[in-house]
Design an enzyme around this catalytic site. Structure first.
Site, short mmCIF file in Angstrom:
data_model
loop_
_atom_site.label_atom_id
_atom_site.label_comp_id
_atom_site.label_asym_id
_atom_site.label_seq_id
_atom_site.Cartn_x
_atom_site.Cartn_y
_atom_site.Cartn_z
N SER A 45 -49.42 -57.01 17.42
CA SER A 45 -48.88 -56.65 16.09
C SER A 45 -49.93 -57.03 15.06
O SER A 45 -50.11 -58.21 14.76
CB SER A 45 -47.60 -57.43 15.80
OG SER A 45 -46.66 -57.25 16.81
N LYS B 239 -43.95 -51.26 13.08
CA LYS B 239 -43.66 -52.67 13.42
C LYS B 239 -43.47 -53.50 12.14
O LYS B 239 -42.59 -54.36 12.07
CB LYS B 239 -44.81 -53.25 14.26
CG LYS B 239 -44.73 -54.73 14.56
CD LYS B 239 -43.60 -55.11 15.51
CE LYS B 239 -43.58 -56.62 15.73
NZ LYS B 239 -42.49 -57.06 16.59
N LYS C 95 -47.38 -64.24 9.76
CA LYS C 95 -48.50 -63.32 9.99
C LYS C 95 -48.07 -61.88 9.74
O LYS C 95 -48.75 -61.11 9.06
CB LYS C 95 -48.98 -63.53 11.43
CG LYS C 95 -50.10 -62.67 11.91
CD LYS C 95 -49.67 -61.51 12.76
CE LYS C 95 -48.90 -61.84 14.00
NZ LYS C 95 -48.56 -60.67 14.81
P1 NAD Z 1 -49.73 -65.85 22.27
O1 NAD Z 1 -50.38 -66.64 21.19
O2 NAD Z 1 -48.74 -66.50 23.17
O3 NAD Z 1 -50.85 -65.18 23.21
C1 NAD Z 1 -52.03 -64.59 22.75
C2 NAD Z 1 -53.11 -64.78 23.80
O4 NAD Z 1 -54.27 -64.08 23.39
C3 NAD Z 1 -53.53 -66.24 24.00
O5 NAD Z 1 -53.41 -66.60 25.35
C4 NAD Z 1 -54.97 -66.26 23.50
O6 NAD Z 1 -55.79 -67.19 24.20
C5 NAD Z 1 -55.41 -64.83 23.77
N1 NAD Z 1 -56.55 -64.38 22.96
C6 NAD Z 1 -56.74 -64.49 21.63
N2 NAD Z 1 -57.90 -63.92 21.25
C7 NAD Z 1 -58.46 -63.44 22.39
C8 NAD Z 1 -59.67 -62.74 22.67
N3 NAD Z 1 -60.53 -62.40 21.71
N4 NAD Z 1 -59.93 -62.41 23.97
C9 NAD Z 1 -59.06 -62.74 24.96
N5 NAD Z 1 -57.90 -63.39 24.74
C10 NAD Z 1 -57.60 -63.73 23.49
O7 NAD Z 1 -49.08 -64.58 21.54
P2 NAD Z 1 -47.85 -63.67 22.05
O8 NAD Z 1 -46.55 -64.31 21.67
O9 NAD Z 1 -48.09 -63.26 23.46
O10 NAD Z 1 -48.01 -62.43 21.04
C11 NAD Z 1 -49.01 -61.44 21.21
C12 NAD Z 1 -48.74 -60.35 20.17
O11 NAD Z 1 -47.44 -59.79 20.38
C13 NAD Z 1 -48.76 -60.87 18.71
O12 NAD Z 1 -49.35 -59.92 17.89
C14 NAD Z 1 -47.28 -61.04 18.40
O13 NAD Z 1 -46.99 -60.92 17.00
C15 NAD Z 1 -46.68 -59.89 19.18
N6 NAD Z 1 -45.27 -60.09 19.52
C16 NAD Z 1 -44.83 -61.29 19.99
C17 NAD Z 1 -43.49 -61.47 20.27
C18 NAD Z 1 -42.96 -62.80 20.77
O14 NAD Z 1 -41.73 -62.98 20.80
N7 NAD Z 1 -43.82 -63.74 21.17
C19 NAD Z 1 -42.58 -60.42 20.09
C20 NAD Z 1 -43.05 -59.18 19.65
C21 NAD Z 1 -44.42 -59.04 19.36
#
Ligand code: NAD
Length: 298
Positions: free
Chosen positions: A98, A173, A241
């Protein structure tokens, strides 16, 4: 049964279960995360480990990214050792993070210049939806690319809608996140008022949930406010964010988003009082503090 090589960069709360669902559907998945330990679980489950996003793209013609925000998506796809360095003409990049729609458009332009197809495809449904494979997936990009990737997206999602051209998935979104934030704030205000008036919030909840005020947000977040249990779920920091990206986009387009801006002020205050990792239903705490009561209190 689907088959083929898929790459996945970003193995956090969402990426891990998405990897599992793709493997269960029959895809072979190559993964990379900046945090080595994040890869261990999915490698144990059958994924192949790569040492960079570039290496993921060398191994798979379709690469999904699932990282926190615009700077991370741009680093993972456009940066040194990023996806585009390993991708070939004809590869497909699907960014399911997102992020700001303007950033999706920037990434799309760079992909197009390299002969690589791009979709922005953020999701709603949280970790439970990711685990169950029932995510709502909002897609931006070209119809022909969407059509070829639909079966893959169906391995992770229950509803998949092409919303428009590049960036449209993330604009959709943001619309989703504005509605959710404003709805949580309204539920928090309503329960705070009812509580201070001496009513039982549970009774108020039962009385209104079947009427026009009823919503998925009321059903999911009302009980959390009434129990005072703000274990995430979706963290305040992530919603901060998303609202920030909504406000940036509103500014770019000349659109006033007054309620979004107001809820963002509450969220900033909550982060400063240590609630950044609480569930976003903790927006109610700001209202509780202003009224000097607890919705969950005796
Ligand atoms: P998270 O922080 O748990 O995971 C993100 C991962 O990305 C981490 O493991 C981090 O090390 C990795 N990362 C960051 N930069 C990187 C790079 N350059 N190369 C490789 N890996 C990298 O986040 P999440 O909860 O899994 O969310 C991911 C996305 O999904 C976000 O944009 C979030 O807003 C969206 N989202 C999350 C949820 C939720 O409930 N968690 C729901 C809907 C949408």
């Amino acid at each position: 049964m689907p088959s083929g090589e898929i790459g996945l960069v970003g193995l956090g709360i969402m990426g891990k279960p998405m990897a599992r669902n793709m493997m269960e559907a029959g895809y072979s998945v190559t993964v990379f995360d900046l945090v080595g330990s994040a890869m261990e679980e999915v490698v144990t489950d059958g994924a192949k480990a790569a040492s960079s996003a570039k290496e993921v793209a060398e191994a798979a013609p379709v690469v999904i990214t699932m990282v926190p925000d615009s700077p991370q998506s741009e680093a993972a796809i456009l940066g040194p050792n990023g996806v585009l360095e390993g991708a070939s003409a004809g590869s497909v990049v699907i960014d399911m993070s997102s992020i700001a729609p303007g950033s999706s458009q920037k990434i799309a332009a760079a992909c197009e210049a390299a002969g690589v197809a791009f979709l922005d495809a953020p999701v709603s449904g949280g970790e439970p939806g990711a685990v169950a494979g029932t995510l709502a997936i909002m897609v931006g990009g070209k119809q022909d690319v969407f059509d070829t990737q639909l079966e893959l997206l169906e391995s992770m999602g229950g509803s998949i809608v092409l919303c428009g051209d590049y960036g449209a998935g993330n604009t959709t979104k943001l619309a989703n996140q504005i509605i959710v934030a404003a709805n949580i704030e309204a539920v928090g205000e309503a329960f705070t008022l009812a509580k201070k008036a001496g009513l039982d919030p549970n009774v108020v909840f039962e009385a209104i949930k079947g009427g026009l005020a009823g919503s998925t947000v009321l059903n999911a977040k009302g009980p959390m406010m009434m129990s005072g249990d703000f274990t995430p779920g979706f963290r305040i920091n992530l919603h901060r964010k998303d609202l920030n990206n909504a406000l940036i986009t509103g500014q770019q387009l000349g659109v006033s988003l007054p309620v979004t801006a107001l809820v963002q002020q509450m969220i900033i205050s909550l982060v400063n009082s240590g609630e950044g990792d609480s569930d976003h239903s903790a927006i109610a705490k700001f209202l509780e503090d202003m009224a000097g009561i607890k919705i969950s209190g005796d």
